[in-house]
Design a protein around this motif. Structure first.
Motif, PDB file in Angstrom:
ATOM      1  N   LEU A 141       0.810  -1.219   0.000  1.00 54.96           N
ATOM      2  CA  LEU A 141       0.000   0.000   0.000  1.00 54.96           C
ATOM      3  C   LEU A 141       0.844   1.270   0.000  1.00 54.96           C
ATOM      4  CD1 LEU A 141      -2.748  -1.122   2.537  1.00 54.96           C
ATOM      5  CD2 LEU A 141      -2.771  -1.275   0.034  1.00 54.96           C
ATOM      6  N   ILE A 142       2.046   1.185   0.534  1.00 48.62           N
ATOM      7  CA  ILE A 142       2.962   2.324   0.525  1.00 48.62           C
ATOM      8  C   ILE A 142       4.353   1.840   0.143  1.00 48.62           C
ATOM      9  CG2 ILE A 142       1.691   3.643   2.281  1.00 48.62           C
ATOM     10  CD1 ILE A 142       4.047   2.879   4.197  1.00 48.62           C
ATOM     11  N   THR A 143       5.200   2.794  -0.204  1.00 46.65           N
ATOM     12  CA  THR A 143       6.616   2.507  -0.387  1.00 46.65           C
ATOM     13  C   THR A 143       7.358   3.339   0.645  1.00 46.65           C
ATOM     14  OG1 THR A 143       6.871   4.260  -2.024  1.00 46.65           O
ATOM     15  CG2 THR A 143       6.400   2.044  -2.854  1.00 46.65           C
ATOM     16  N   VAL A 144       8.510   2.856   1.061  1.00 45.62           N
ATOM     17  CA  VAL A 144       9.320   3.573   2.043  1.00 45.62           C
ATOM     18  C   VAL A 144      10.754   3.602   1.545  1.00 45.62           C
ATOM     19  CG1 VAL A 144      10.123   3.640   4.435  1.00 45.62           C
ATOM     20  CG2 VAL A 144       7.821   2.800   3.928  1.00 45.62           C
ATOM     21  N   GLN A 145      11.301   4.805   1.439  1.00 46.86           N
ATOM     22  CA  GLN A 145      12.705   4.976   1.065  1.00 46.86           C
ATOM     23  C   GLN A 145      13.546   4.883   2.332  1.00 46.86           C
ATOM     24  OE1 GLN A 145      11.957   5.382  -2.853  1.00 46.86           O
ATOM     25  NE2 GLN A 145      13.982   5.431  -2.032  1.00 46.86           N
ATOM     26  N   ARG A 146      14.600   4.124   2.281  1.00 48.60           N
ATOM     27  CA  ARG A 146      15.504   3.994   3.430  1.00 48.60           C
ATOM     28  C   ARG A 146      16.114   5.339   3.757  1.00 48.60           C
ATOM     29  NH1 ARG A 146      14.576   0.035   6.303  1.00 48.60           N
ATOM     30  NH2 ARG A 146      16.401  -1.136   6.880  1.00 48.60           N
ATOM     31  N   GLY A 147      16.513   5.506   5.013  1.00 48.50           N
ATOM     32  CA  GLY A 147      17.126   6.757   5.450  1.00 48.50           C
ATOM     33  C   GLY A 147      16.068   7.822   5.603  1.00 48.50           C
ATOM     34  N   SER A 148      16.306   8.979   5.060  1.00 50.48           N
ATOM     35  CA  SER A 148      15.346  10.078   5.238  1.00 50.48           C
ATOM     36  C   SER A 148      14.472  10.287   4.003  1.00 50.48           C
ATOM     37  CB  SER A 148      16.090  11.365   5.575  1.00 50.48           C
ATOM     38  OG  SER A 148      16.924  11.712   4.479  1.00 50.48           O
ATOM     39  N   GLY A 149      14.365   9.253   3.161  1.00 46.05           N
ATOM     40  CA  GLY A 149      13.562   9.373   1.949  1.00 46.05           C
ATOM     41  C   GLY A 149      12.081   9.515   2.208  1.00 46.05           C
ATOM     42  N   GLY A 150      11.595   8.857   3.237  1.00 46.60           N
ATOM     43  CA  GLY A 150      10.198   8.972   3.601  1.00 46.60           C
ATOM     44  C   GLY A 150       9.292   7.988   2.899  1.00 46.60           C
ATOM     45  N   ALA A 151       8.012   8.076   3.249  1.00 44.88           N
ATOM     46  CA  ALA A 151       6.994   7.173   2.738  1.00 44.88           C
ATOM     47  C   ALA A 151       6.180   7.842   1.643  1.00 44.88           C
ATOM     48  CB  ALA A 151       6.071   6.748   3.881  1.00 44.88           C
ATOM     49  N   SER A 152       5.654   7.026   0.752  1.00 42.72           N
ATOM     50  CA  SER A 152       4.736   7.523  -0.268  1.00 42.72           C
ATOM     51  C   SER A 152       3.683   6.449  -0.532  1.00 42.72           C
ATOM     52  CB  SER A 152       5.479   7.899  -1.555  1.00 42.72           C
ATOM     53  OG  SER A 152       6.168   6.791  -2.061  1.00 42.72           O
ATOM     54  N   ILE A 153       2.578   6.864  -1.101  1.00 42.83           N
ATOM     55  CA  ILE A 153       1.468   5.958  -1.372  1.00 42.83           C
ATOM     56  C   ILE A 153       1.764   5.205  -2.664  1.00 42.83           C
ATOM     57  CG2 ILE A 153      -1.015   5.818  -1.789  1.00 42.83           C
ATOM     58  CD1 ILE A 153      -1.255   8.425  -0.081  1.00 42.83           C
ATOM     59  N   ALA A 154       1.607   3.887  -2.637  1.00 44.41           N
ATOM     60  CA  ALA A 154       2.038   3.034  -3.740  1.00 44.41           C
ATOM     61  C   ALA A 154       0.969   2.783  -4.795  1.00 44.41           C
ATOM     62  CB  ALA A 154       2.517   1.683  -3.190  1.00 44.41           C
ATOM     63  N   LYS A 155      -0.279   3.052  -4.481  1.00 46.58           N
ATOM     64  CA  LYS A 155      -1.367   2.741  -5.410  1.00 46.58           C
ATOM     65  C   LYS A 155      -2.282   3.952  -5.537  1.00 46.58           C
ATOM     66  CE  LYS A 155      -3.438  -1.256  -4.578  1.00 46.58           C
ATOM     67  NZ  LYS A 155      -4.045  -2.400  -3.873  1.00 46.58           N
ATOM     68  N   PRO A 156      -3.083   4.003  -6.576  1.00 53.45           N
ATOM     69  CA  PRO A 156      -4.072   5.079  -6.658  1.00 53.45           C
ATOM     70  C   PRO A 156      -4.996   5.055  -5.431  1.00 53.45           C
ATOM     71  CG  PRO A 156      -3.916   3.916  -8.751  1.00 53.45           C
ATOM     72  CD  PRO A 156      -3.108   3.133  -7.753  1.00 53.45           C
TER      73      PRO A 156
END
Length: 147
Positions: A54-69
């Motif tokens: 449902l989300i993606t997460v970048q390692r470190g300080s990249g943060g989370a984002s929504i993976a699907k519409p």
């Protein structure tokens, strides 16, 4: 019976990401400040949401984002991702009803189908509500606050 706060916190996370991701990195600290919980709780939920795709997460300080519409993520998707429901069963039945008692001996026969029916109805309703619905309402309230 009470669904834990993990469910509503997870929805809060989606609303925050959608609202603020263009201005801020969506770190566990940022999200925890909005929810007003410890970042450890947010990190655990982010891991579960990521595991469900449902989300993606970048390692470190990249943060989370929504993976699907947003319209493709339902309350049921989130519920299944973050709630610890034993074997998919919403209701936890007491383990050892007394088999010497006529009620205890038959309580599963009496309740099992009824409890499955209740769970099915709840899940059916949860499938109808999407994160897009939440975001739309969130934006309305934010706009009203700014007036």
């Amino acid at each position: 019976m009470q669904i834990s706060s993990r469910f509503t916190i997870a929805i809060h996370i989606f609303a925050c990401i959608n609202t603020f991701e263009r201005e801020y990195k969506m770190t566990s600290d940022f999200l925890a400040a909005s929810v007003n919980v410890n970042p450890v709780i947010i990190r655990k939920l982010l891991t579960q949401l990521k595991g469900a795709g449902l989300i993606t997460v970048q390692r470190g300080s990249g943060g989370a984002s929504i993976a699907k519409p947003l319209e493709n993520i339902t309350f049921l998707d989130i519920y299944r991702a973050v709630e610890c429901v034993d074997k998919g069963e919403l209701f936890h039945f007491h383990e050892n009803p007394n088999q010497q008692c006529p009620v205890g001996r038959n309580i599963h026969n009496v309740l099992d189908d009824k409890l499955r029916q209740v769970q099915s109805a709840m899940e059916h309703e949860m499938e109808k509500i999407t994160i897009a619905d939440v975001i739309q309402d969130t934006q309305k309230y934010i706009a009203a606050d700014m007036k």
